[in-house]
Design a protein around this motif. Structure first.
Motif, short mmCIF file in Angstrom:
data_model
loop_
_atom_site.label_atom_id
_atom_site.label_comp_id
_atom_site.label_asym_id
_atom_site.label_seq_id
_atom_site.Cartn_x
_atom_site.Cartn_y
_atom_site.Cartn_z
N ALA A 1 0.85 -1.19 0.00
CA ALA A 1 0.00 0.00 0.00
C ALA A 1 0.88 1.24 0.00
N GLU A 2 0.60 2.16 -0.89
CA GLU A 2 1.41 3.37 -1.04
C GLU A 2 0.50 4.59 -1.13
N MET A 3 0.76 5.57 -0.26
CA MET A 3 -0.01 6.81 -0.31
C MET A 3 0.55 7.70 -1.41
N LEU A 4 -0.33 8.14 -2.32
CA LEU A 4 0.09 8.93 -3.46
C LEU A 4 -0.13 10.42 -3.27
N VAL A 5 -1.27 10.79 -2.71
CA VAL A 5 -1.64 12.20 -2.54
C VAL A 5 -2.31 12.35 -1.18
N SER A 6 -1.96 13.41 -0.48
CA SER A 6 -2.61 13.75 0.78
C SER A 6 -3.06 15.20 0.71
N ARG A 7 -4.34 15.44 1.00
CA ARG A 7 -4.89 16.80 0.96
C ARG A 7 -5.58 17.10 2.28
N LYS A 8 -5.12 18.17 2.93
CA LYS A 8 -5.76 18.61 4.17
C LYS A 8 -6.97 19.49 3.90
N ILE B 1 -4.57 7.45 -12.17
CA ILE B 1 -5.73 7.37 -11.28
C ILE B 1 -6.38 8.74 -11.23
N TYR B 2 -7.70 8.76 -11.34
CA TYR B 2 -8.46 10.00 -11.26
C TYR B 2 -9.25 10.00 -9.95
N ALA B 3 -9.21 11.14 -9.27
CA ALA B 3 -9.87 11.25 -7.96
C ALA B 3 -10.70 12.52 -7.91
N GLY B 4 -11.96 12.39 -7.56
CA GLY B 4 -12.83 13.55 -7.40
C GLY B 4 -12.72 14.10 -5.99
N SER B 5 -12.84 15.41 -5.86
CA SER B 5 -12.74 16.05 -4.55
C SER B 5 -14.09 16.61 -4.13
N GLY B 6 -14.24 16.79 -2.82
CA GLY B 6 -15.51 17.21 -2.27
C GLY B 6 -15.53 18.61 -1.72
N HIS B 7 -14.58 19.46 -2.12
CA HIS B 7 -14.55 20.81 -1.56
C HIS B 7 -14.61 21.90 -2.63
N GLU B 8 -13.79 21.79 -3.67
CA GLU B 8 -13.74 22.83 -4.68
C GLU B 8 -14.05 22.31 -6.08
N GLY B 9 -14.67 21.15 -6.17
CA GLY B 9 -15.11 20.66 -7.47
C GLY B 9 -13.98 20.36 -8.43
N ASP C 1 4.03 7.79 -10.94
CA ASP C 1 5.13 8.24 -10.07
C ASP C 1 4.65 9.15 -8.95
N ALA C 2 3.34 9.28 -8.76
CA ALA C 2 2.69 10.07 -7.70
C ALA C 2 2.67 11.56 -8.01
N SER C 3 3.21 12.01 -9.13
CA SER C 3 2.97 13.41 -9.53
C SER C 3 1.51 13.53 -9.95
N TYR C 4 0.97 14.73 -9.78
CA TYR C 4 -0.45 14.87 -10.08
C TYR C 4 -0.74 16.27 -10.61
N SER C 5 -1.92 16.40 -11.17
CA SER C 5 -2.38 17.69 -11.66
C SER C 5 -3.85 17.86 -11.32
N ILE C 6 -4.28 19.12 -11.24
CA ILE C 6 -5.72 19.40 -11.18
C ILE C 6 -6.20 19.30 -12.61
N TRP C 7 -6.72 18.15 -12.97
CA TRP C 7 -7.06 17.83 -14.36
C TRP C 7 -8.28 18.59 -14.83
N VAL C 8 -9.26 18.69 -13.96
CA VAL C 8 -10.50 19.40 -14.28
C VAL C 8 -10.94 20.17 -13.04
N ASP C 9 -11.46 21.37 -13.26
CA ASP C 9 -12.04 22.15 -12.16
C ASP C 9 -13.37 22.71 -12.65
N VAL C 10 -14.41 22.48 -11.86
CA VAL C 10 -15.74 22.90 -12.28
C VAL C 10 -16.35 23.85 -11.28
N GLU C 11 -17.45 24.47 -11.65
CA GLU C 11 -18.03 25.51 -10.81
C GLU C 11 -18.75 24.95 -9.58
N GLU C 12 -19.20 23.70 -9.63
CA GLU C 12 -19.84 23.10 -8.47
C GLU C 12 -18.79 22.73 -7.42
N ARG C 13 -19.24 22.58 -6.18
CA ARG C 13 -18.32 22.33 -5.07
C ARG C 13 -17.86 20.88 -4.97
#
Length: 674
Positions: free
Chosen positions: A295-302, A317-325, A333-345
């Motif tokens: 098991a390997e942690m790739l991204v941690s967001r506070k 891997i694609y992950a949806g977030s529950g704060h800023e949409g 390699d655990a690098s990441y990007s904000i691939w999509v950002d939408v107006e909903e939260r």
């Protein structure tokens, strides 16, 4: 509506402008924007921010809103049709790529899960009554299919090909059920946790289940024996996805229970258009579990929790977030990007491996189709950069690759609005900012079509307006006793006065202080020290031994000349209340002994007399009172009995103190005849 017509805001909680210049002297300063956290404080429209601190073109999306629907919670696709489970009226919508329409109404509060069965029907898991509905995908005809015993929440549904049955993850008793073709539910596992929030399978009879209360991922084999795959940090595994022997896991830490925000109305049915509760605040981590169990942690967001995960066909891997949409794209390699950002939260469900990739959102329900190919061009807009004071803008430079153009606009309000200037003309290469002077400024970067353009850093120079320092509360006090020295009353005499004052500095200029003084009845100011003394501390010790006693007013001038050229230097000053200067002792006059009494007068030019003491023949000093019993004036008489003295010569000593601690001593010799 195309997403390019929608302004998308990013405000990552807890992140600050890492390289904003410190407010200081009137000298050229700059805003340096060169990290992922700083870029994420801005607004994205068709652009992606990468964890390496760069901005690139992002995914192209097309948005379709579900009018008057608070949230879209689940999604499933078959052929050209996409089905969307929603709340808070438990409606299933059908989306054909252009329009969304009501397809089935369950009458429940929320359709939390959707899955297709072997018969091609769509199955909908609901809450708060723990019912599973079967929906014919052609006619929309619906019937109640199953009600697993003890279940109130059907959080997850999964069809297992080898078992040939639906699998349901439920709460609040933490049970996993299989449901056969006629709706009979059989409990195959009961967890210690209260909720089974997520399900995934390998297609060969093995089921993976994520729990809430203890954040476990369980492996339930074809024989229904369960093992713990991993115990994750936090208290909930909200989403899992299986692909090619590996798991992607969203592990979160929440302060509330999973069902807390889905409360039925008193009547049992939520009113039309009822707004969903705000998302549960939380923090999240994305993990990868390999086939060998590592098991390997790739991204941690506070700043946000993770709501959905899915493996892409490209191995990311694609992950949806529950704060800023946002949707994060995480590379191997655990690098990441904000691939999509939408107006909903909230991005609540992903369906990115489908023929027509899509995802759905909450806090305003919408479905987004991800368009194939590169975006025509993306835009990144910085947050309003605060220069702290009205400023003149200088040169705008940037580092990157490709034909990137930048613009600026400025204003004097923290939130850009109608009072701000219009966006400047395009800067195709570094050059002077043409936006008018102001306190705030924004930078906008336009990325061209394709993936070749990369923005890595932006720097904007500015010259803030000089700010005047303010001096106040000028005080003159005696130096405190030295360490270990006992307190005395009156205080020991001293010619030293500690001058202190307060200064308010809007900026961080180095200040030079000049001090003048005058006797309170005079008009002429005198310098306390010459120009060769460069005082920069807001304090000064004044030796008053060379000036007459009296009351003096002190003036402090603060100048920022050390930090600013002459024409820009600013000064301010403040004066003290009259400060008492008394360096001379009182006088003891007319001292005599007559008829067994010591008589005399203590006189002090400044007054008042503070203390009178008597000693006979070197006995310890004792305090005595003046004739009127009050020590309240510059002249105090005393008339004191000396008592019975033996025959012979005796020394009668008197000493007196003024309020400044100055001391006078006098003695006389008296003979007695007894």
């Amino acid at each position: 509506m195309n997403i390019s017509k929608t302004t998308i805001r990013i405000t990552l909680a807890g992140l600050v402008l890492a390289a904003s210049a410190t407010v200081g002297a009137v000298t050229t300063q700059s805003f340096v924007l060169d990290t992922a956290d700083v870029f994420l404080e801005g607004e994205l429209e068709g652009a992606a921010v990468h964890s390496d601190g760069s901005v690139r073109a992002g995914a192209a999306t097309q948005r379709t809103a579900l009018e008057n629907v608070p949230l879209a919670y689940s999604v499933a696709q078959r052929g050209s049709k996409t089905f969307i489970g929603t709340g808070t009226n438990g409606v299933v919508y059908e989306f054909d790529g252009k329009h969304a329409k009501v397809f089935a109404e369950t009458g429940e509060l929320l359709v939390a899960s959707l899955a297709f069965g072997r018969d091609g029907a769509l199955y909908a898991g609901t809450l708060p009554n723990g019912r599973i509905y079967r929906i014919d995908t052609k006619s929309g005809k619906m019937k109640r299919f199953s009600s697993p015993k003890g279940a109130k929440h059907i959080w997850a549904l999964h069809y297992d090909q080898r078992r040939g049955e639906l699998v349901a993850g439920t709460g609040p008793e933490g049970k996993v059920f299989t449901v056969d073709s006629i709706g009979r539910a059989r409990e195959i596992y009961k967890a210690e946790a209260s909720h089974i929030m997520a399900l995934a399978g390998d297609g060969k009879g093995t089921i993976y289940a994520g729990t809430s209360d203890d954040a476990l991922v369980l492996r339930i084999g074809p024989n229904n024996e369960a093992q713990v795959v991993h115990d994750f940090p936090g208290n909930e595994v909200t989403a899992i996805d299986y692909h090619d022997g590996r798991l992607a896991v969203a592990a979160n830490e929440f302060k509330t229970t999973p069902g807390a925000r889905f409360k039925p109305a008193v009547s049992g049915t939520a009113p039309a258009g009822r707004r969903a509760a705000r998302p549960r605040p939380g923090s999240g981590e994305l993990w990868r579990v390999d086939a060998d169990g590592r098991a390997e942690m790739l991204v941690s967001r506070k700043d946000t929790h993770l709501t959905a995960v899915q493996w892409g066909t490209d191995g990311a891997i694609y992950a949806g977030s529950g704060h800023e949409g946002r949707i994060l794209r995480v590379e191997p390699d655990a690098s990441y990007s904000i691939w999509v950002d939408v107006e909903e939260r909230q991005v609540l469900a992903l369906n990115l491996r489908a023929k027509n990739p899509s995802f759905v959102t909450g806090d305003g329900a919408a479905i987004y189709r991800v368009q194939p190919g590169a975006r025509r061009g993306g835009t990144w807009t910085s947050k309003a950069l605060d220069a702290s004071f009205a400023s003149k803008w200088g040169r705008l430079t940037w580092r990157g690759r490709g034909h990137i153009v930048l613009q600026t606009r400025s204003g004097n309000t923290q939130t850009p609005g109608e009072t701000w200037s219009a966006w400047s003309k395009n800067l195709k290469q570094p050059g002077a900012v043409t936006s008018p002077p102001g306190r705030f400024i924004q930078v906008r970067a336009k990325l061209p079509k394709g993936h070749s353009a990369v923005l890595r850093a932006v720097e904007l120079f500015y010259l803030p307006q000089n700010q005047r320092a303010r001096v106040s509360d000028v005080q003159g006090t005696r130096p405190p006793p030295k360490r270990g020295e006992p307190a005395r009353q009156p205080l020991p005499p001293t010619t030293l006065l500690n001058l202190n004052w307060k200064v308010t500095k809007p900026d961080s200029d180095t200040l030079r202080y000049r001090i003048d003084y005058r006797e309170e009845g005079q008009m002429t100011w005198r310098e306390m020290f010459g120009e060769d003394t460069n005082l920069t501390d807001a304090k000064y010790t004044w030796n008053t031994g060379s000036i007459p006693d009296g009351h003096y007013v002190v003036r402090i001038e603060a100048s920022d000349e050390l930090s600013n050229p002459g024409r820009l230097t600013l000064r301010s000053s403040a004066v003290s209340e009259p400060i008492r200067v008394d360096n001379h002792p009182p006088r003891i006059e007319h001292l005599k002994v007559r008829r067994g009494r010591v008589q005399g007068r203590v006189v002090d030019d400044m007054g008042p007399v503070a203390r009178i003491q008597l000693s006979i023949d070197a006995t310890p000093w004792r305090d005595v009172f003046p004739t009127d019993s009050l020590l309240d004036s510059r002249s105090e008489g005393f008339d004191l009995p000396v008592g019975d003295l033996p025959r012979g010569a005796h020394i009668v000593a008197v000493r007196a103190f003024d309020a400044s601690g100055n001391q006078a001593n006098r003695e006389i010799t008296v003979k007695t005849g007894r």
